[in-house]
Design an enzyme around this catalytic site. Structure first.
Site, mmCIF file in Angstrom:
data_model
loop_
_atom_site.group_PDB
_atom_site.id
_atom_site.type_symbol
_atom_site.label_atom_id
_atom_site.label_comp_id
_atom_site.label_asym_id
_atom_site.label_seq_id
_atom_site.Cartn_x
_atom_site.Cartn_y
_atom_site.Cartn_z
ATOM 1 N N HIS A 1 -40.519 71.685 -26.703
ATOM 2 C CA HIS A 1 -40.583 71.282 -25.298
ATOM 3 C C HIS A 1 -40.548 72.497 -24.373
ATOM 4 O O HIS A 1 -41.241 72.533 -23.350
ATOM 5 C CB HIS A 1 -39.435 70.330 -24.958
ATOM 6 C CG HIS A 1 -39.432 69.085 -25.782
ATOM 7 N ND1 HIS A 1 -38.371 68.198 -25.792
ATOM 8 C CD2 HIS A 1 -40.365 68.568 -26.633
ATOM 9 C CE1 HIS A 1 -38.647 67.200 -26.615
ATOM 10 N NE2 HIS A 1 -39.849 67.406 -27.139
ATOM 11 N N HIS B 1 -46.187 62.255 -24.576
ATOM 12 C CA HIS B 1 -45.207 63.155 -25.193
ATOM 13 C C HIS B 1 -45.766 63.795 -26.457
ATOM 14 O O HIS B 1 -45.484 64.977 -26.725
ATOM 15 C CB HIS B 1 -43.904 62.429 -25.522
ATOM 16 C CG HIS B 1 -42.867 63.370 -26.040
ATOM 17 N ND1 HIS B 1 -42.137 64.196 -25.203
ATOM 18 C CD2 HIS B 1 -42.487 63.691 -27.311
ATOM 19 C CE1 HIS B 1 -41.349 64.965 -25.931
ATOM 20 N NE2 HIS B 1 -41.546 64.678 -27.214
ATOM 21 N N ASP C 1 -45.927 67.751 -27.268
ATOM 22 C CA ASP C 1 -45.532 68.399 -28.526
ATOM 23 C C ASP C 1 -46.656 69.263 -29.084
ATOM 24 O O ASP C 1 -46.419 70.378 -29.582
ATOM 25 C CB ASP C 1 -45.157 67.343 -29.570
ATOM 26 C CG ASP C 1 -43.766 66.772 -29.370
ATOM 27 O OD1 ASP C 1 -42.957 67.388 -28.643
ATOM 28 O OD2 ASP C 1 -43.481 65.704 -29.947
ATOM 29 N N HIS D 1 -45.601 67.493 -35.951
ATOM 30 C CA HIS D 1 -45.290 68.927 -35.867
ATOM 31 C C HIS D 1 -45.840 69.661 -37.093
ATOM 32 O O HIS D 1 -46.357 70.775 -36.976
ATOM 33 C CB HIS D 1 -43.780 69.132 -35.768
ATOM 34 C CG HIS D 1 -43.181 68.622 -34.502
ATOM 35 N ND1 HIS D 1 -43.537 69.105 -33.261
ATOM 36 C CD2 HIS D 1 -42.240 67.662 -34.280
ATOM 37 C CE1 HIS D 1 -42.843 68.468 -32.331
ATOM 38 N NE2 HIS D 1 -42.061 67.588 -32.922
#
EC number: 3.5.1.108
Length: 288
Positions: A79, A236, A240, A263
């Protein structure tokens, strides 16, 4: 265009969403061509610094963790990295007195606010970009992420959850300048059914409705204030992605398309890009 750093240091306090530990984080100006460097101030050793590089990513379970060769690590950097990218900060020293970046409200917005309060300083060095020259793709079952040559950054991202609270959401995004207005305040999210299991594994120790969107077994959003956007979940995930891609060290110039990314996937894409020198080149703004 020139590289940028902060005009002055700026600090915040907060808890880590996974460790539950309270830490102080300070973003400081850095010289040209420094990149983003993290320093663990709670460790009195000359080996307490970690470059925010895709090569140093050591864990991608629920967040992005970086480590150095001395097994010193900092988790949940994505973030903050997204905020630095969105505010066009090329060089900064991040000092933190604990193992995890504070989660704040679960988005990048508090970090954007910090950077805006500190101010931005143009530096006497050209801004660099990573220009993609040919398609690079990572695929795992029905999940995929790929980048293709483009004259500017353009991202198309789709998520697909069985939960009716989320479902299938798609978002296209093209202008870095609008990140702070349209993406930065999208919060992380999770399912209440997973919380006890995660806590038993030492994760989600600091999670609350103050820093995450919670979804119950009836597919209902439990946060009293509700959602900030109807498609806050895909926003969001895009946040990321930007944060993870910034561990390349510079802004990526490419058309990027993703479906059910993570991720781990984001990091795998960078490894694949840099594994083939014919797939990219470093350029300045004059060469775009």
């Amino acid at each position: 265009m020139h590289q940028s750093t902060l005009l002055k240091p700026v600090s915040c306090y907060g808890i880590g969403v996974h460790t539950g530990k309270r830490t102080q984080l300070t973003i400081e100006p850095a010289k040209e061509n420094t990149g983003i460097i993290f320093i663990r101030t709670d460790i009195s050793s000359e080996n307490n610094y970690i470059e925010a590089s895709y090569c140093n990513v050591s864990d991608t379970l629920l967040s992005t963790t970086i480590s150095n060769n001395h097994k010193i690590q900092i988790s949940t950097i994505e973030h903050l990295m997204a905020a630095l990218w969105g505010c066009s900060i090329d060089n900064a020293i991040i000092k933190i007195d604990g193992p995890e970046v504070p989660i704040m409200d679960g988005s990048s917005k508090p970090f954007v606010f910090m950077i805006e309060c500190a101010g931005k300083k143009l530096q006497n060095a050209p801004k660099k970009y990573l220009k993609i020259l040919k398609e690079v793709k990572v695929v795992n079952k029905d999940c995929e992420l790929y980048c293709t040559p483009s004259e500017h950054m353009a991202v198309d991202l789709t998520i697909d959850f069985s939960s009716k609270a989320i479902g299938r959401q798609n978002l296209s995004f093209g202008m870095q300048e609008s990140f702070t207005k349209n993406i930065a305040d999208a919060r992380t999210f999770g399912f209440i059914r997973d919380v006890e299991y995660l806590k038993s594994k030492g994760l989600a120790q600091g999670a609350s409705f103050e820093n995450a969107i919670g979804i119950d077994e009836h597919d209902k959003v439990l946060n009293p204030s509700g959602l900030r956007y109807a498609d806050e979940f895909v926003r969001h995930k895009l946040l990321d992605l930007f944060g993870d891609l910034y561990t390349s060290g510079i802004s990526v110039v490419s058309a990027i398309k993703g479906y059910k990314t993570s991720h781990a996937f984001n990091n795998e894409l960078l490894h694949k890009i840099f594994s083939d020198t014919t797939s990219y080149k470093f350029v300045t703004s004059n060469e775009l």
